[in-house]
Design a protein around this motif. Structure first.
Motif, mmCIF file in Angstrom:
data_model
loop_
_atom_site.group_PDB
_atom_site.id
_atom_site.type_symbol
_atom_site.label_atom_id
_atom_site.label_comp_id
_atom_site.label_asym_id
_atom_site.label_seq_id
_atom_site.Cartn_x
_atom_site.Cartn_y
_atom_site.Cartn_z
ATOM 1 N N GLY A 1 5.163 0.614 -14.448
ATOM 2 C CA GLY A 1 4.795 -0.939 -14.844
ATOM 3 C C GLY A 1 4.613 -1.758 -13.272
ATOM 4 O O GLY A 1 3.687 -1.569 -13.087
ATOM 5 N N PHE A 2 6.269 -0.621 -12.287
ATOM 6 C CA PHE A 2 6.050 -1.565 -11.316
ATOM 7 C C PHE A 2 4.970 -1.416 -10.378
ATOM 8 O O PHE A 2 4.663 -1.558 -9.560
ATOM 9 C CB PHE A 2 7.379 -0.380 -10.524
ATOM 10 N N THR A 3 4.138 0.034 -10.747
ATOM 11 C CA THR A 3 3.338 0.915 -9.910
ATOM 12 C C THR A 3 2.437 -0.152 -9.939
ATOM 13 O O THR A 3 0.647 -0.506 -9.330
ATOM 14 C CB THR A 3 2.626 2.140 -10.315
ATOM 15 N N PHE A 4 1.299 -0.509 -11.237
ATOM 16 C CA PHE A 4 0.650 -1.472 -11.378
ATOM 17 C C PHE A 4 0.932 -3.447 -11.071
ATOM 18 O O PHE A 4 -0.223 -3.516 -10.658
ATOM 19 C CB PHE A 4 0.334 -2.324 -13.799
ATOM 20 N N GLY A 5 2.070 -3.232 -11.202
ATOM 21 C CA GLY A 5 3.265 -4.717 -10.418
ATOM 22 C C GLY A 5 2.861 -4.758 -8.950
ATOM 23 O O GLY A 5 2.003 -5.763 -8.428
ATOM 24 N N TYR A 6 3.064 -3.237 -7.836
ATOM 25 C CA TYR A 6 2.887 -3.223 -6.429
ATOM 26 C C TYR A 6 0.343 -3.455 -6.431
ATOM 27 O O TYR A 6 0.929 -4.682 -5.904
ATOM 28 C CB TYR A 6 3.269 -2.220 -6.141
ATOM 29 N N GLY A 7 0.079 -2.950 -7.449
ATOM 30 C CA GLY A 7 -1.313 -3.167 -6.877
ATOM 31 C C GLY A 7 -2.086 -4.239 -7.369
ATOM 32 O O GLY A 7 -2.741 -5.158 -5.853
ATOM 33 N N PHE A 8 -0.884 -5.455 -7.893
ATOM 34 C CA PHE A 8 -1.560 -7.167 -8.682
ATOM 35 C C PHE A 8 -1.042 -8.008 -7.369
ATOM 36 O O PHE A 8 -1.362 -8.583 -6.332
ATOM 37 C CB PHE A 8 -1.169 -7.311 -9.935
ATOM 38 N N ALA A 9 0.024 -6.796 -6.842
ATOM 39 C CA ALA A 9 0.984 -7.778 -5.685
ATOM 40 C C ALA A 9 0.092 -7.844 -5.048
ATOM 41 O O ALA A 9 0.366 -8.337 -3.728
ATOM 42 C CB ALA A 9 2.031 -7.578 -5.920
ATOM 43 N N LEU A 10 -0.556 -6.519 -4.328
ATOM 44 C CA LEU A 10 -1.679 -6.075 -3.396
ATOM 45 C C LEU A 10 -2.637 -6.845 -3.191
ATOM 46 O O LEU A 10 -2.909 -7.713 -1.884
ATOM 47 C CB LEU A 10 -1.729 -4.733 -3.593
ATOM 48 N N PHE A 11 -2.780 -7.015 -4.141
ATOM 49 C CA PHE A 11 -4.637 -8.207 -4.134
ATOM 50 C C PHE A 11 -4.675 -9.129 -3.751
ATOM 51 O O PHE A 11 -5.168 -10.285 -3.327
ATOM 52 C CB PHE A 11 -5.327 -7.754 -5.698
ATOM 53 N N VAL B 1 0.701 -1.286 -0.020
ATOM 54 C CA VAL B 1 -0.001 -0.198 -0.433
ATOM 55 C C VAL B 1 0.898 0.987 0.382
ATOM 56 O O VAL B 1 0.284 1.974 -0.739
ATOM 57 C CB VAL B 1 -0.761 -0.133 0.890
ATOM 58 N N ALA B 2 2.357 1.385 0.591
ATOM 59 C CA ALA B 2 2.890 2.316 0.831
ATOM 60 C C ALA B 2 3.567 2.729 -0.508
ATOM 61 O O ALA B 2 4.068 3.885 -0.826
ATOM 62 C CB ALA B 2 3.687 2.681 1.875
ATOM 63 N N CYS B 3 3.435 1.299 -1.450
ATOM 64 C CA CYS B 3 4.757 1.192 -2.581
ATOM 65 C C CYS B 3 3.461 2.434 -3.413
ATOM 66 O O CYS B 3 4.368 3.269 -4.300
ATOM 67 C CB CYS B 3 5.445 0.003 -2.811
ATOM 68 N N VAL B 4 2.531 1.960 -3.243
ATOM 69 C CA VAL B 4 1.743 2.089 -4.265
ATOM 70 C C VAL B 4 0.829 3.677 -4.194
ATOM 71 O O VAL B 4 1.434 4.386 -4.834
ATOM 72 C CB VAL B 4 0.241 1.112 -4.218
ATOM 73 N N LEU B 5 0.874 4.284 -2.975
ATOM 74 C CA LEU B 5 0.749 5.757 -2.521
ATOM 75 C C LEU B 5 2.034 6.126 -2.534
ATOM 76 O O LEU B 5 1.476 7.685 -3.299
ATOM 77 C CB LEU B 5 0.215 5.961 -1.280
ATOM 78 N N PHE B 6 2.761 6.173 -2.832
ATOM 79 C CA PHE B 6 3.977 6.862 -3.331
ATOM 80 C C PHE B 6 4.066 7.284 -4.673
ATOM 81 O O PHE B 6 4.709 8.645 -5.153
ATOM 82 C CB PHE B 6 5.378 5.672 -2.604
ATOM 83 N N ASP B 7 4.035 6.264 -5.225
ATOM 84 C CA ASP B 7 4.294 6.198 -6.384
ATOM 85 C C ASP B 7 2.937 7.351 -6.933
ATOM 86 O O ASP B 7 3.457 7.929 -7.912
ATOM 87 C CB ASP B 7 3.888 5.433 -7.245
ATOM 88 N N ILE B 8 1.589 7.279 -7.014
ATOM 89 C CA ILE B 8 0.555 8.000 -6.696
ATOM 90 C C ILE B 8 1.030 9.603 -6.543
ATOM 91 O O ILE B 8 0.362 10.212 -7.136
ATOM 92 C CB ILE B 8 -1.117 7.398 -6.478
ATOM 93 N N ILE B 9 1.280 10.203 -4.686
ATOM 94 C CA ILE B 9 1.668 10.668 -4.475
ATOM 95 C C ILE B 9 2.786 11.839 -5.841
ATOM 96 O O ILE B 9 2.527 12.770 -5.846
ATOM 97 C CB ILE B 9 1.804 10.786 -3.642
#
Length: 71
Positions: free
Chosen positions: A37-47, A23-31
């Motif tokens: 592509g890493f952001t989407f990878g983090y998102g899929f890994a999160l789910f 969650v921190a990785c995704v939020l960091f990229d969004i902020i």
């Protein structure tokens, strides 16, 4: 609430830490507005980790009930 042993809680802490970290990785990229592509990878890994955590919790509860430790 679930009555897990200390060993089970230590085992589950890995899953909870992974969820918080992703969650921190995704939020960091969004902020930072640097979605790649890493952001989407983090998102899929999160789910995946959320689904896996639910499975592990269910397995530990079933194991606890099969051992006769239910109240």
């Amino acid at each position: 609430m679930r009555d897990f042993t200390k060993k089970q809680l230590m085992y589950m802490s890995f899953y909870y830490f992974s969820i918080i970290f992703l969650v921190a990785c995704v939020l960091f990229d969004i902020i930072r507005d640097s979605i790649t592509g890493f952001t989407f990878g983090y998102g899929f890994a999160l789910f995946y980790m959320i689904a896996r955590t639910r499975q592990v919790l269910r397995l530990m509860e079933n194991a606890d009930h099969s051992l006769g430790n239910e109240e």
